[in-house]
Enzyme design. Structure first.
Site, PDB file in Angstrom:
ATOM      1  N   GLU A  38       1.023  -1.300   0.136  1.00 29.13           N
ATOM      2  CA  GLU A  38      -0.074  -0.389  -0.493  1.00 29.13           C
ATOM      3  C   GLU A  38       0.832   1.430  -0.118  1.00 29.13           C
ATOM      4  O   GLU A  38       0.973   1.977  -0.758  1.00 29.13           O
ATOM      5  CB  GLU A  38      -1.393   0.005   1.395  1.00 29.13           C
ATOM      6  CG  GLU A  38      -2.405   0.673   1.237  1.00 29.13           C
ATOM      7  CD  GLU A  38      -2.826   0.651   2.048  1.00 29.13           C
ATOM      8  OE1 GLU A  38      -3.276   0.017   2.242  1.00 29.13           O
ATOM      9  OE2 GLU A  38      -3.557   1.789   2.697  1.00 29.13           O
ATOM     10  N   GLU A  42       1.672   1.938  -3.051  1.00 30.28           N
ATOM     11  CA  GLU A  42       0.582   1.943  -4.386  1.00 30.28           C
ATOM     12  C   GLU A  42       0.812   3.943  -4.042  1.00 30.28           C
ATOM     13  O   GLU A  42       0.282   4.187  -5.279  1.00 30.28           O
ATOM     14  CB  GLU A  42      -0.855   1.220  -3.526  1.00 30.28           C
ATOM     15  CG  GLU A  42      -1.679   1.248  -4.665  1.00 30.28           C
ATOM     16  CD  GLU A  42      -3.114   0.657  -4.610  1.00 30.28           C
ATOM     17  OE1 GLU A  42      -2.315   0.034  -3.679  1.00 30.28           O
ATOM     18  OE2 GLU A  42      -3.467   0.954  -4.912  1.00 30.28           O
ATOM     19  N   CYS A  71      -8.322  -2.227   3.818  1.00 29.68           N
ATOM     20  CA  CYS A  71      -7.846  -3.951   4.325  1.00 29.68           C
ATOM     21  C   CYS A  71      -9.289  -4.232   5.840  1.00 29.68           C
ATOM     22  O   CYS A  71      -8.840  -5.008   6.076  1.00 29.68           O
ATOM     23  CB  CYS A  71      -6.571  -3.564   5.402  1.00 29.68           C
ATOM     24  SG  CYS A  71      -7.003  -1.772   6.347  1.00 29.68           S
ATOM     25  N   SER A 131      -7.480   1.184  -2.648  1.00 28.11           N
ATOM     26  CA  SER A 131      -6.334   0.354  -2.710  1.00 28.11           C
ATOM     27  C   SER A 131      -6.775  -0.911  -2.816  1.00 28.11           C
ATOM     28  O   SER A 131      -7.509  -1.278  -2.843  1.00 28.11           O
ATOM     29  CB  SER A 131      -5.073   0.445  -1.890  1.00 28.11           C
ATOM     30  OG  SER A 131      -4.599  -0.346  -0.971  1.00 28.11           O
ATOM     31  N   LYS A 158     -15.186 -10.175   7.577  1.00 32.91           N
ATOM     32  CA  LYS A 158     -13.737 -10.822   7.192  1.00 32.91           C
ATOM     33  C   LYS A 158     -15.012 -12.313   6.667  1.00 32.91           C
ATOM     34  O   LYS A 158     -14.254 -12.843   5.760  1.00 32.91           O
ATOM     35  CB  LYS A 158     -13.363 -10.877   7.605  1.00 32.91           C
ATOM     36  CG  LYS A 158     -12.218 -10.105   8.613  1.00 32.91           C
ATOM     37  CD  LYS A 158     -11.104  -9.442   7.389  1.00 32.91           C
ATOM     38  CE  LYS A 158     -10.311  -8.489   7.813  1.00 32.91           C
ATOM     39  NZ  LYS A 158      -9.477  -8.178   7.460  1.00 32.91           N
ATOM     40  N   GLU A 187     -15.942 -12.043   3.061  1.00 31.40           N
ATOM     41  CA  GLU A 187     -14.649 -11.042   1.931  1.00 31.40           C
ATOM     42  C   GLU A 187     -14.270 -12.744   1.860  1.00 31.40           C
ATOM     43  O   GLU A 187     -13.933 -12.724   0.805  1.00 31.40           O
ATOM     44  CB  GLU A 187     -13.925 -10.609   3.134  1.00 31.40           C
ATOM     45  CG  GLU A 187     -12.652 -10.015   2.017  1.00 31.40           C
ATOM     46  CD  GLU A 187     -11.209  -9.510   2.623  1.00 31.40           C
ATOM     47  OE1 GLU A 187     -11.459  -9.921   4.169  1.00 31.40           O
ATOM     48  OE2 GLU A 187     -10.661  -8.597   2.612  1.00 31.40           O
ATOM     49  N   GLU A 189     -14.083 -13.004  -6.128  1.00 27.13           N
ATOM     50  CA  GLU A 189     -12.410 -12.560  -6.847  1.00 27.13           C
ATOM     51  C   GLU A 189     -11.423 -12.900  -5.957  1.00 27.13           C
ATOM     52  O   GLU A 189     -10.239 -13.549  -6.128  1.00 27.13           O
ATOM     53  CB  GLU A 189     -12.746 -11.297  -6.463  1.00 27.13           C
ATOM     54  CG  GLU A 189     -13.279 -10.234  -6.904  1.00 27.13           C
ATOM     55  CD  GLU A 189     -14.775  -9.688  -5.810  1.00 27.13           C
ATOM     56  OE1 GLU A 189     -15.552 -10.923  -5.856  1.00 27.13           O
ATOM     57  OE2 GLU A 189     -14.328  -9.177  -4.644  1.00 27.13           O
ATOM     58  N   CYS A 212     -10.604  -3.019  14.177  1.00 26.63           N
ATOM     59  CA  CYS A 212     -10.865  -3.990  14.376  1.00 26.63           C
ATOM     60  C   CYS A 212     -10.725  -4.215  16.578  1.00 26.63           C
ATOM     61  O   CYS A 212     -10.931  -5.482  16.277  1.00 26.63           O
ATOM     62  CB  CYS A 212      -9.244  -4.996  14.271  1.00 26.63           C
ATOM     63  SG  CYS A 212      -8.931  -4.598  12.251  1.00 26.63           S
TER      64      CYS A 212
END
Lengths: 169, 601
Positions: free
Chosen positions: B293, B296, B313, B333, B372, B375, B380, B517
């Site tokens: 990142e 990036e 993230c 990102s 998550k 996710e 993908e 988190c």
């Protein structure tokens, strides 16, 4: 990203845009807009509610909360004619229950249901303020007073005829 | 959201008034409610729908008190104090009224406590106990409101809902996703998404804050425990487990330890005893995320029209952007989140290194997060037909597995993570708290741009619990406007400010959950008897603990992590290389606000 509108729906959604325009896209007019929208579509399907949510910038959960709260709004497609049988006190003691049962039997419906041909929707209602005519049956905007169970077949027949005539025109 | 500690201190400094509780005089700040005043003075008034600063609506009638001169009992959570106010919290009338309120709730509640996921950790159950409810005389018809279970993340049992609206309040006010609303009327009312759809069908980001807010088991995570037990009994598989940075400072709570206890060694030991073959730290791939990142960011700085760069993230935040701000998807990102990177690497680099067939590797992720789970199921997130991560367990589920296995967690020895995902920098660890990712990325970006190290990198600025912070930083000759947001409502504000030009940003870190988190939707729920009021202040202790770990680390910068260097040498080449792109980067989907209707696209 805009909500997809089918060719067959274009006309109604154009009317909806006009309604929104009349109300200046005012969030505070939600209930009035919903009422007018129901006039156009006959009921308030998910797509119409979502469209209004998008255009008025009100969360869809809130719009649906309002729609599901008021018995005025319907989320299911209603029949061409809505039959409202008054079950207020005066009508009730004058035998409204028997009238309601006669209609149920004639149409094979329960309260809140719609015939398969979307001709009739049956509802029981609270007092509609015409106690002098008890028992009262409303069919769309027509008030029928002093109805007896034996009147039901001919009463319904009038509307079936009316609908046929409309179709023929 | 204000820092709760600061908030309390500020209140204490305010003008004081005298309030009498049960005949005893107390000095309390002028602006609080009767309920808050009582709690400040350790007088217990039970409550149910109340959630400090979030849901103060007086609907459950559990916090009723008698107020002298007022005929009817009053809900203390919405009754302001005034000088000379005389309150009785413990009269027969009050006790009876509270009992009636809860008994009525129970009369239409699906009372299957023994097999309920919140058994012994349920606020309603605690209340029934506290109020001494021994029978439920109201035996009317039990309504069946239904059960929704159509997504991999959160399940909804409407028969356990008590209409407290805490889920709705946190979703509307903090996350601003507006998923819930009261639907229907009277006895038919449910607190539900529009059209009573499943959460997967509407613009829900799966953050799980509603699960944390729910006092009963009406909203719970969908457990993957039995699936994980199944693979643990399968001898043909190589099962690795990874733990997110924040788990080590929260799971102790599940075993009666102090909030903020650091239990990394015991966590590793417990996972080994559960039968996992390798125990990895997601912190390592957090370092890797930072490398990718930060690079990036440097790339995008060369083409300023590609700014701002938004962190990616947090899967709750990613889904939020997909639903509500699709025009910003190009700014997200492309880095996968650390646990997905760990999954991708275990089934490629690690498999090759240890001569394993990637198909035989199962990667289980212990995450503080319900999003998550979503996710991990995204189409993908697989490489060459192999899922990156196979199962996600929340902190709560892992604690249940540890209990099921009869492991005495508190008395476990301290053990170390397994190679090759065991060495991580302090930068990777602070990922688990709001501001941590930004701080970690900054340490690395500064080095990459200027070639200089920032000396002891403690940007305390990035760490306060204020929901949205702006700042200016200078790296070399570059000046960047940055923002740090937690709670998606705050991210929304920042994006709106950027869009209207009110406040432009170059880089933003977003964590969907308040506190980051450590306050995640999969973290321990403090519904037990000692935590009658859920407030947000426990998150401070948790994130302080993470920052203390960071301070104690020898390596605090991701680019100094030897293991990261090795991964680049042996496998990836360099940040943003073709290999990196294949394994560590992903794409996003424009989902729109109305995923259930067909759109023009």
């Amino acid at each position: 990203m805009d909500i997809y509108i089918d060719k067959t729906e274009e006309e109604n959604f154009k009317k909806l845009d006009e309604i929104l325009e009349t109300h200046g896209h005012d969030q505070g007019h939600l209930i009035t807009i919903l009422r007018d929208a129901q006039e156009v579509f006959g009921y308030l399907p998910e797509k119409v509610q979502s469209y209004l949510s998008l255009k008025l910038d009100i969360p869809i959960s809130t719009v649906n909360g309002v729609v599901s709260f008021y018995s005025l709004f319907s989320q299911e497609k209603k029949g061409r004619f809505t039959i409202g049988v008054c079950l207020g006190t005066a009508c009730y003691v004058k035998g409204a229950k028997d009238v309601l049962n006669a209609i149920k039997e004639e149409l094979g419906l329960d309260s809140g249901e719609t015939t398969l041909d979307h001709l009739f929707t049956l509802k029981d209602t609270r007092c509609i303020g015409a106690c002098g005519l008890a028992p009262v049956v409303m069919i769309n905007d027509d008030v029928h007073g002093k109805v007896t169970p034996s009147d039901i077949p001919s009463l319904l027949h009038q509307y079936i005829k009316k609908s046929k005539e409309e179709q023929d025109d | 959201m204000e820092n709760i500690k600061e908030h309390d201190e500020k209140q204490m400094k305010e003008e004081q008034v005298s309030v009498y509780f049960n005949g005893i005089e107390y000095k309390v700040p002028k602006t609080v409610t009767v309920l808050e005043a009582a709690r400040m003075n350790h007088i217990d008034i039970p409550s149910l729908c109340y959630l400090k600063d979030i849901n103060e609506i007086g609907t459950c009638r559990v916090c009723l008190v008698e107020i002298e001169g007022v005929h009817a009992l009053q809900a203390s959570c919405v009754y302001p104090v005034r000088d000379g106010l005389k309150v009785k919290t413990n009269t027969e009338r009050v006790r009876r009224a509270r009992k009636t309120a809860v008994t009525l709730l129970l009369s239409n509640h699906h009372r299957e406590c023994l097999t309920c996921i919140r058994n012994l950790n349920c606020e309603l159950q605690n209340l029934a106990d506290q109020l001494g409810i021994r029978d439920i005389p109201y035996t009317g018809e039990m309504y069946d409101y239904g059960f929704h279970n159509d997504n991999p993340v959160i399940q909804r049992d409407y028969n356990k809902c008590i209409n407290c609206r805490r889920c709705l309040a946190i979703c509307n006010k903090i996350q601003e996703c507006h998923v819930y609303s009261p639907i229907n009327r009277g006895l038919d009312t449910v607190i539900a998404p529009a059209f009573k759809k499943d959460l997967i069908e509407v613009s829900c980001i799966m953050c799980g804050q509603c699960v944390i807010a729910c006092p009963t088991a009406s909203l719970t995570e969908k457990e993957s425990i039995s699936d994980v037990w199944d693979v643990l009994s399968d001898n043909t598989k190589h099962i690795v487990v990874q733990t997110a940075p924040s788990i080590q400072v929260t799971i102790g709570e599940e075993f009666g330890m102090e909030i903020g206890s650091q239990v990394r060694g015991k966590l590793v030991a417990a996972l080994r005893r559960l039968g996992f073959h390798k125990v990895f730290a997601t912190d390592v791939t957090a370092d890797l995320t930072i490398m990718e990142e930060a690079n990036e960011l440097i790339e995008r700085l060369k083409e300023p029209e590609k700014l701002p760069l938004l962190s990616s993230c947090c899967p709750g935040w990613v889904k939020f952007a997909e639903h509500f701000y699709p025009e910003f998807l190009q700014n997200l990102s492309s880095c996968k989140s650390p646990h997905e990177m760990c999954g991708a690497l275990t089934k490629s680099w690690y498999a090759k290194k240890y001569d394993l067939d990637p198909k035989d590797i199962i990667n289980v992720a212990i995450m503080p997060c319900t999003a998550k789970k979503y996710e991990a199921s995204r189409p993908e997130l697989e490489v060459d037909g192999i899922r990156n991560v196979d199962f996600v367990l929340t902190t709560r589920e892992l604690a249940r597995m540890i209990r099921q296995a009869g492991i005495d967690f508190v008395n476990l020895p301290d053990e170390e993570y397994d190679e090759p995902f065991n060495q991580y920098s302090g930068a990777g660890t602070i990922f688990g708290a709001t501001g941590g990712l930004f701080e970690a990325a900054l340490r690395t970006a500064h080095y990459l741009i200027t070639g200089d190290e920032i000396d002891i990198p403690d940007y305390t600025d990035a760490r306060s619990q204020s929901g949205l912070k702006y700042g200016e930083i200078t790296i070399g000759d570059k000046k960047l406007s940055i923002a740090i947001a937690h709670g998606t409502g705050n991210a929304k504000e920042a994006l709106d400010n950027h869009r209207t030009g009110k406040k432009k940003i170059d880089y933003m870190e977003v964590m969907a959950c308040p506190g980051g988190c450590v306050g995640g939707g999969g973290q321990p729920i403090l519904g037990g008897k000692d935590h009658k009021k859920i407030s947000l202040d426990y998150r401070h202790n948790r994130s302080d603990a993470l920052y203390n770990i960071d301070k104690s680390m020898e390596i605090r910068r991701s680019h100094e992590n030897e293991q990261i260097k090795k991964i680049y040498e042996e496998f990836l080449g360099e940040p943003l290389s073709e290999v990196s792109k294949k394994y560590l980067h992903t794409t996003y989907v424009d989902r729109g606000k109305y995923p259930y209707v067909r759109t023009n696209e």
